[in-house]
Design a protein around this motif. Structure first.
Motif, PDB file in Angstrom:
ATOM      1  N   LEU A   1       0.797  -1.234   0.000  1.00  0.00           N
ATOM      2  CA  LEU A   1       0.000   0.000   0.000  1.00  0.00           C
ATOM      3  C   LEU A   1       0.827   1.281   0.000  1.00  0.00           C
ATOM      4  O   LEU A   1       0.512   2.206  -0.770  1.00  0.00           O
ATOM      5  N   PRO A   2       1.871   1.412   0.826  1.00  0.00           N
ATOM      6  CA  PRO A   2       2.648   2.668   0.754  1.00  0.00           C
ATOM      7  C   PRO A   2       3.271   2.880  -0.623  1.00  0.00           C
ATOM      8  O   PRO A   2       3.305   4.015  -1.119  1.00  0.00           O
ATOM      9  N   TRP A   3       3.745   1.811  -1.237  1.00  0.00           N
ATOM     10  CA  TRP A   3       4.326   1.926  -2.570  1.00  0.00           C
ATOM     11  C   TRP A   3       3.279   2.355  -3.582  1.00  0.00           C
ATOM     12  O   TRP A   3       3.530   3.250  -4.393  1.00  0.00           O
ATOM     13  N   ILE A   4       2.129   1.726  -3.532  1.00  0.00           N
ATOM     14  CA  ILE A   4       1.067   2.073  -4.479  1.00  0.00           C
ATOM     15  C   ILE A   4       0.645   3.529  -4.281  1.00  0.00           C
ATOM     16  O   ILE A   4       0.512   4.283  -5.246  1.00  0.00           O
ATOM     17  N   GLY A   5       0.456   3.933  -3.036  1.00  0.00           N
ATOM     18  CA  GLY A   5       0.016   5.303  -2.763  1.00  0.00           C
ATOM     19  C   GLY A   5       1.022   6.351  -3.175  1.00  0.00           C
ATOM     20  O   GLY A   5       0.675   7.345  -3.826  1.00  0.00           O
ATOM     21  N   LEU A   6       2.274   6.157  -2.806  1.00  0.00           N
ATOM     22  CA  LEU A   6       3.288   7.172  -3.084  1.00  0.00           C
ATOM     23  C   LEU A   6       3.691   7.217  -4.561  1.00  0.00           C
ATOM     24  O   LEU A   6       3.773   8.296  -5.162  1.00  0.00           O
ATOM     25  N   ILE A   7       3.947   6.058  -5.142  1.00  0.00           N
ATOM     26  CA  ILE A   7       4.368   6.050  -6.542  1.00  0.00           C
ATOM     27  C   ILE A   7       3.219   6.472  -7.462  1.00  0.00           C
ATOM     28  O   ILE A   7       3.431   7.186  -8.445  1.00  0.00           O
TER      29      ILE A   7
ATOM     30  N   VAL B   1      11.621  17.896  -2.127  1.00  0.00           N
ATOM     31  CA  VAL B   1      12.911  17.935  -1.438  1.00  0.00           C
ATOM     32  C   VAL B   1      12.750  17.457   0.001  1.00  0.00           C
ATOM     33  O   VAL B   1      13.574  16.678   0.508  1.00  0.00           O
ATOM     34  N   LEU B   2      11.687  17.893   0.672  1.00  0.00           N
ATOM     35  CA  LEU B   2      11.434  17.431   2.038  1.00  0.00           C
ATOM     36  C   LEU B   2      11.214  15.920   2.081  1.00  0.00           C
ATOM     37  O   LEU B   2      11.701  15.239   2.993  1.00  0.00           O
ATOM     38  N   MET B   3      10.489  15.404   1.098  1.00  0.00           N
ATOM     39  CA  MET B   3      10.288  13.944   1.029  1.00  0.00           C
ATOM     40  C   MET B   3      11.619  13.227   0.874  1.00  0.00           C
ATOM     41  O   MET B   3      11.841  12.185   1.495  1.00  0.00           O
ATOM     42  N   MET B   4      12.493  13.790   0.056  1.00  0.00           N
ATOM     43  CA  MET B   4      13.789  13.153  -0.167  1.00  0.00           C
ATOM     44  C   MET B   4      14.658  13.217   1.085  1.00  0.00           C
ATOM     45  O   MET B   4      15.238  12.205   1.492  1.00  0.00           O
ATOM     46  N   VAL B   5      14.747  14.385   1.694  1.00  0.00           N
ATOM     47  CA  VAL B   5      15.636  14.560   2.849  1.00  0.00           C
ATOM     48  C   VAL B   5      15.151  13.747   4.041  1.00  0.00           C
ATOM     49  O   VAL B   5      15.888  12.924   4.600  1.00  0.00           O
ATOM     50  N   TYR B   6      13.899  13.970   4.439  1.00  0.00           N
ATOM     51  CA  TYR B   6      13.391  13.273   5.618  1.00  0.00           C
ATOM     52  C   TYR B   6      13.084  11.806   5.328  1.00  0.00           C
ATOM     53  O   TYR B   6      13.219  10.955   6.201  1.00  0.00           O
ATOM     54  N   GLY B   7      12.690  11.517   4.107  1.00  0.00           N
ATOM     55  CA  GLY B   7      12.452  10.130   3.723  1.00  0.00           C
ATOM     56  C   GLY B   7      13.732   9.314   3.708  1.00  0.00           C
ATOM     57  O   GLY B   7      13.752   8.153   4.108  1.00  0.00           O
ATOM     58  N   TRP B   8      14.826   9.921   3.242  1.00  0.00           N
ATOM     59  CA  TRP B   8      16.112   9.227   3.238  1.00  0.00           C
ATOM     60  C   TRP B   8      16.568   8.951   4.670  1.00  0.00           C
ATOM     61  O   TRP B   8      17.056   7.872   4.980  1.00  0.00           O
ATOM     62  N   ASP B   9      16.375   9.931   5.544  1.00  0.00           N
ATOM     63  CA  ASP B   9      16.728   9.760   6.952  1.00  0.00           C
ATOM     64  C   ASP B   9      15.896   8.628   7.564  1.00  0.00           C
ATOM     65  O   ASP B   9      16.435   7.795   8.307  1.00  0.00           O
ATOM     66  N   LEU B  10      14.621   8.613   7.258  1.00  0.00           N
ATOM     67  CA  LEU B  10      13.745   7.544   7.748  1.00  0.00           C
ATOM     68  C   LEU B  10      14.216   6.187   7.229  1.00  0.00           C
ATOM     69  O   LEU B  10      14.301   5.210   7.979  1.00  0.00           O
TER      70      LEU B  10
ATOM     71  N   TRP C   1      12.112  -1.615   3.242  1.00  0.00           N
ATOM     72  CA  TRP C   1      11.333  -1.846   2.013  1.00  0.00           C
ATOM     73  C   TRP C   1      10.222  -0.800   1.897  1.00  0.00           C
ATOM     74  O   TRP C   1      10.036  -0.197   0.857  1.00  0.00           O
ATOM     75  N   THR C   2       9.518  -0.572   2.986  1.00  0.00           N
ATOM     76  CA  THR C   2       8.395   0.363   2.961  1.00  0.00           C
ATOM     77  C   THR C   2       8.866   1.807   2.955  1.00  0.00           C
ATOM     78  O   THR C   2       8.344   2.633   2.205  1.00  0.00           O
ATOM     79  N   THR C   3       9.852   2.124   3.755  1.00  0.00           N
ATOM     80  CA  THR C   3      10.263   3.520   3.900  1.00  0.00           C
ATOM     81  C   THR C   3      11.000   4.056   2.671  1.00  0.00           C
ATOM     82  O   THR C   3      11.019   5.261   2.459  1.00  0.00           O
ATOM     83  N   PHE C   4      11.576   3.197   1.860  1.00  0.00           N
ATOM     84  CA  PHE C   4      12.291   3.667   0.671  1.00  0.00           C
ATOM     85  C   PHE C   4      11.345   4.304  -0.340  1.00  0.00           C
ATOM     86  O   PHE C   4      11.766   5.103  -1.177  1.00  0.00           O
ATOM     87  N   ALA C   5      10.068   4.009  -0.243  1.00  0.00           N
ATOM     88  CA  ALA C   5       9.092   4.616  -1.152  1.00  0.00           C
ATOM     89  C   ALA C   5       9.030   6.133  -0.996  1.00  0.00           C
ATOM     90  O   ALA C   5       8.736   6.846  -1.958  1.00  0.00           O
TER      91      ALA C   5
END
Length: 185
Positions: A58-64, A106-115, A135-139
């Protein structure tokens, strides 16, 4: 500009791959869920892991899929508000929208990468199946990067935001003229 056109072609290709990926995720999710349903029908018992595993898609489907919608110009629409604005403010609103989307990416990339980097836990699907939260957080950072790439499409992402194609064409022409003038120097 050759670089912008190359980025736009790359954006189109990534969008195509993202669409295939989302279709694959939906099919995998449905296949897993359906196999759990069939198992229950045949044996009367339940597989505890099928629905837990299916939910990981679901996170992959939603985000991508949100990046796919952005590429199609489906996400950034405030048509009624824009129709009330004078033409110069329409262009300002379009530029502001693109900047806000870029900032969000950019916020998704910065904070998402940290996550992603700091994800140490595993999701217990069953006693035998463990899947890392990575696996989930890399989305998250991946979606941010795709959104930034899609911004190379420029105002094409906002076609129904700016319902006057002439405004879009003028801004794009002005941008190309400025870039061409700078290349000539």
């Amino acid at each position: 500009m050759p670089l912008v056109r190359s980025l736009q072609r790359l954006s189109d290709g990534v969008n195509y791959l993202a669409t295939l990926f989302c279709i694959g995720c939906v099919l995998a999710m449905l296949g897993i869920s359906f196999s759990g349903f069939l198992y229950t029908l045949v044996t009367g018992g339940a597989l505890s892991w099928t629905y837990s595993l299916a939910r990981l898609f679901l996170p992959w489907i939603g985000l991508i899929s949100s990046t796919i919608a952005l590429h199609a110009g489906e996400h950034v629409a405030m048509t009624m508000l824009v129709k009330c604005l004078p033409r110069p403010l329409v262009v300002v609103a379009a530029v502001a929208t693109m900047l806000v989307v870029a900032g969000f990416a950019v916020l998704m990339m910065v904070y998402g990468w940290d996550l992603f980097i700091h994800s140490r836990q595993s999701y217990m699907v069953s006693d035998n199946i463990q899947i890392s939260y990575k696996w989930t957080t890399f989305a998250v950072p991946l979606s941010g990067a795709i959104i930034l790439l899609h911004l190379s499409q420029g105002f094409r992402l906002l076609e129904h935001f700016l319902d006057d194609d002439q405004v879009i064409d003028k801004v794009l022409h002005d941008a190309d003229s400025g870039a061409t003038a700078e290349e000539g120097r």
